[in-house]
Design a protein around this motif. Structure first.
Motif, PDB file in Angstrom:
ATOM      1  N   THR A  34       0.990  21.123   6.929  1.00 29.61           N
ATOM      2  CA  THR A  34       1.846  21.264   8.106  1.00 29.61           C
ATOM      3  C   THR A  34       3.120  22.029   7.766  1.00 29.61           C
ATOM      4  O   THR A  34       3.606  22.837   8.560  1.00 29.61           O
ATOM      5  N   TYR A  35       3.651  21.787   6.586  1.00 26.43           N
ATOM      6  CA  TYR A  35       4.847  22.499   6.121  1.00 26.43           C
ATOM      7  C   TYR A  35       4.596  24.007   6.126  1.00 26.43           C
ATOM      8  O   TYR A  35       5.431  24.788   6.616  1.00 26.43           O
ATOM      9  N   GLU A  36       3.456  24.424   5.599  1.00 26.49           N
ATOM     10  CA  GLU A  36       3.150  25.861   5.555  1.00 26.49           C
ATOM     11  C   GLU A  36       2.904  26.415   6.957  1.00 26.49           C
ATOM     12  O   GLU A  36       3.302  27.550   7.257  1.00 26.49           O
ATOM     13  N   GLU A  37       2.266  25.632   7.818  1.00 28.11           N
ATOM     14  CA  GLU A  37       2.099  26.075   9.209  1.00 28.11           C
ATOM     15  C   GLU A  37       3.446  26.279   9.887  1.00 28.11           C
ATOM     16  O   GLU A  37       3.658  27.269  10.601  1.00 28.11           O
ATOM     17  N   ALA A  38       4.358  25.339   9.671  1.00 28.28           N
ATOM     18  CA  ALA A  38       5.681  25.442  10.275  1.00 28.28           C
ATOM     19  C   ALA A  38       6.438  26.648   9.736  1.00 28.28           C
ATOM     20  O   ALA A  38       7.112  27.368  10.494  1.00 28.28           O
ATOM     21  N   ARG A  39       6.338  26.900   8.451  1.00 29.73           N
ATOM     22  CA  ARG A  39       7.016  28.057   7.878  1.00 29.73           C
ATOM     23  C   ARG A  39       6.451  29.358   8.445  1.00 29.73           C
ATOM     24  O   ARG A  39       7.209  30.292   8.725  1.00 29.73           O
ATOM     25  N   ARG A  40       5.150  29.431   8.610  1.00 30.39           N
ATOM     26  CA  ARG A  40       4.557  30.641   9.208  1.00 30.39           C
ATOM     27  C   ARG A  40       5.041  30.817  10.642  1.00 30.39           C
ATOM     28  O   ARG A  40       5.313  31.947  11.085  1.00 30.39           O
ATOM     29  N   MET A  41       5.150  29.718  11.376  1.00 31.65           N
ATOM     30  CA  MET A  41       5.654  29.766  12.748  1.00 31.65           C
ATOM     31  C   MET A  41       7.078  30.323  12.775  1.00 31.65           C
ATOM     32  O   MET A  41       7.407  31.203  13.587  1.00 31.65           O
ATOM     33  N   ALA A  44      11.518  27.938  24.086  1.00 31.57           N
ATOM     34  CA  ALA A  44      11.079  29.263  24.521  1.00 31.57           C
ATOM     35  C   ALA A  44      10.643  30.170  23.368  1.00 31.57           C
ATOM     36  O   ALA A  44       9.602  30.846  23.473  1.00 31.57           O
ATOM     37  N   PRO A  45      11.376  30.239  22.249  1.00 28.18           N
ATOM     38  CA  PRO A  45      10.909  31.114  21.164  1.00 28.18           C
ATOM     39  C   PRO A  45       9.564  30.684  20.585  1.00 28.18           C
ATOM     40  O   PRO A  45       8.745  31.531  20.203  1.00 28.18           O
ATOM     41  N   TYR A  46       9.339  29.377  20.514  1.00 29.52           N
ATOM     42  CA  TYR A  46       8.077  28.880  19.984  1.00 29.52           C
ATOM     43  C   TYR A  46       6.920  29.234  20.919  1.00 29.52           C
ATOM     44  O   TYR A  46       5.845  29.633  20.478  1.00 29.52           O
ATOM     45  N   ARG A  47       7.156  29.095  22.208  1.00 25.55           N
ATOM     46  CA  ARG A  47       6.114  29.409  23.183  1.00 25.55           C
ATOM     47  C   ARG A  47       5.823  30.908  23.214  1.00 25.55           C
ATOM     48  O   ARG A  47       4.670  31.319  23.393  1.00 25.55           O
ATOM     49  N   ARG A  48       6.862  31.722  23.036  1.00 28.81           N
ATOM     50  CA  ARG A  48       6.685  33.168  23.141  1.00 28.81           C
ATOM     51  C   ARG A  48       5.950  33.750  21.940  1.00 28.81           C
ATOM     52  O   ARG A  48       5.099  34.637  22.091  1.00 28.81           O
ATOM     53  N   PHE A  49       6.256  33.276  20.748  1.00 25.71           N
ATOM     54  CA  PHE A  49       5.736  33.885  19.545  1.00 25.71           C
ATOM     55  C   PHE A  49       4.650  33.079  18.851  1.00 25.71           C
ATOM     56  O   PHE A  49       4.032  33.580  17.903  1.00 25.71           O
ATOM     57  N   CYS A  50       4.416  31.860  19.300  1.00 26.60           N
ATOM     58  CA  CYS A  50       3.455  30.988  18.618  1.00 26.60           C
ATOM     59  C   CYS A  50       2.582  30.281  19.647  1.00 26.60           C
ATOM     60  O   CYS A  50       2.668  29.042  19.826  1.00 26.60           O
ATOM     61  N   ALA A  51       1.782  31.036  20.341  1.00 28.48           N
ATOM     62  CA  ALA A  51       0.906  30.477  21.379  1.00 28.48           C
ATOM     63  C   ALA A  51      -0.049  29.460  20.756  1.00 28.48           C
ATOM     64  O   ALA A  51      -0.489  29.596  19.618  1.00 28.48           O
ATOM     65  N   GLY A  52      -0.358  28.429  21.517  1.00 26.20           N
ATOM     66  CA  GLY A  52      -1.327  27.445  21.074  1.00 26.20           C
ATOM     67  C   GLY A  52      -0.721  26.218  20.422  1.00 26.20           C
ATOM     68  O   GLY A  52      -1.455  25.298  20.044  1.00 26.20           O
ATOM     69  N   LEU A  53       0.604  26.176  20.301  1.00 24.35           N
ATOM     70  CA  LEU A  53       1.234  24.984  19.739  1.00 24.35           C
ATOM     71  C   LEU A  53       1.110  23.809  20.696  1.00 24.35           C
ATOM     72  O   LEU A  53       1.111  23.980  21.915  1.00 24.35           O
TER      73      LEU A  53
END
Length: 198
Positions: A139-146, A184-193
């Protein structure tokens, strides 16, 4: 807090999900720019707090950590929390709780937007709150990629406009719109969260 006069249609911007350049008059864009640069002048203080908090986490738990929040993205407001993430295998989570018990408040197990869970901790350094999410290494690596996707996807002007809208919503007490805008930034650049929980 006292609302700030603005020419922006905040409801429309929040509904749109992003702050575009054509939402801003020249005057409003300049106000936003000055505000954002004024915040940057205080980043060194928050960065020192982040390093102090991270050093505590690493010393007590042995875990790698990084910035999980708005400071690292330059999207923070005055008084924003410092948000850290730490990577710890789930079988060691009881050790982490014990190691941090005397210096943090344990807030419980919370779902992440990555279909996993985290341990949530909080404490204060000076006038600033520190929030820590202990997650598994995956999860840490997923979050960093996000966070990298957001950081590389947002221009400086995006950050300026986003932060100004965030500020206006905050000082206006528009809590639901503010909560939506923070994502908003998470929704815009990281669809599917999945949904974010606090």
């Amino acid at each position: 807090m006292t609302p700030v006069a603005t020419s922006l249609d905040l409801r429309t911007i929040v509904g749109h999900g992003w702050a575009e350049s054509d939402h801003f008059t020249t005057v409003e864009a300049e106000r936003a720019r000055r505000f954002w640069h004024a915040i940057r002048a205080h980043d060194a203080d928050l960065t020192r707090i982040r390093q102090q908090a991270g050093a505590l986490v690493q010393r007590r738990t042995g875990a790698n950590w990084c910035d999980f929040g708005s400071l690292g993205l330059h999207l923070n407001l005055p008084g924003s929390d410092v948000d850290l993430g730490a990577a710890v295998a789930s079988h060691r989570w009881p050790h982490v709780r014990a190691a941090l018990a005397d210096c943090t408040d344990y807030l419980g197990v919370v779902r992440t937007p990555f279909a996993s869970v985290r341990l949530a901790f909080s404490w204060r350094i000076g006038q600033s709150m520190v929030d820590l999410s202990v997650v598994t290494p995956d999860t840490y690596e997923e979050a960093r990629r996000m966070l990298v996707r957001i950081d590389t996807g947002m221009t400086r002007d995006d950050r300026i406009r986003y932060t100004w809208v965030k500020h206006l919503l905050h000082v206006s007490g528009r809590k639901e719109e503010y909560a939506a805008w923070k994502l908003a930034p998470y929704r815009r650049f990281c669809a599917g969260l999945g949904p974010f929980q606090h």
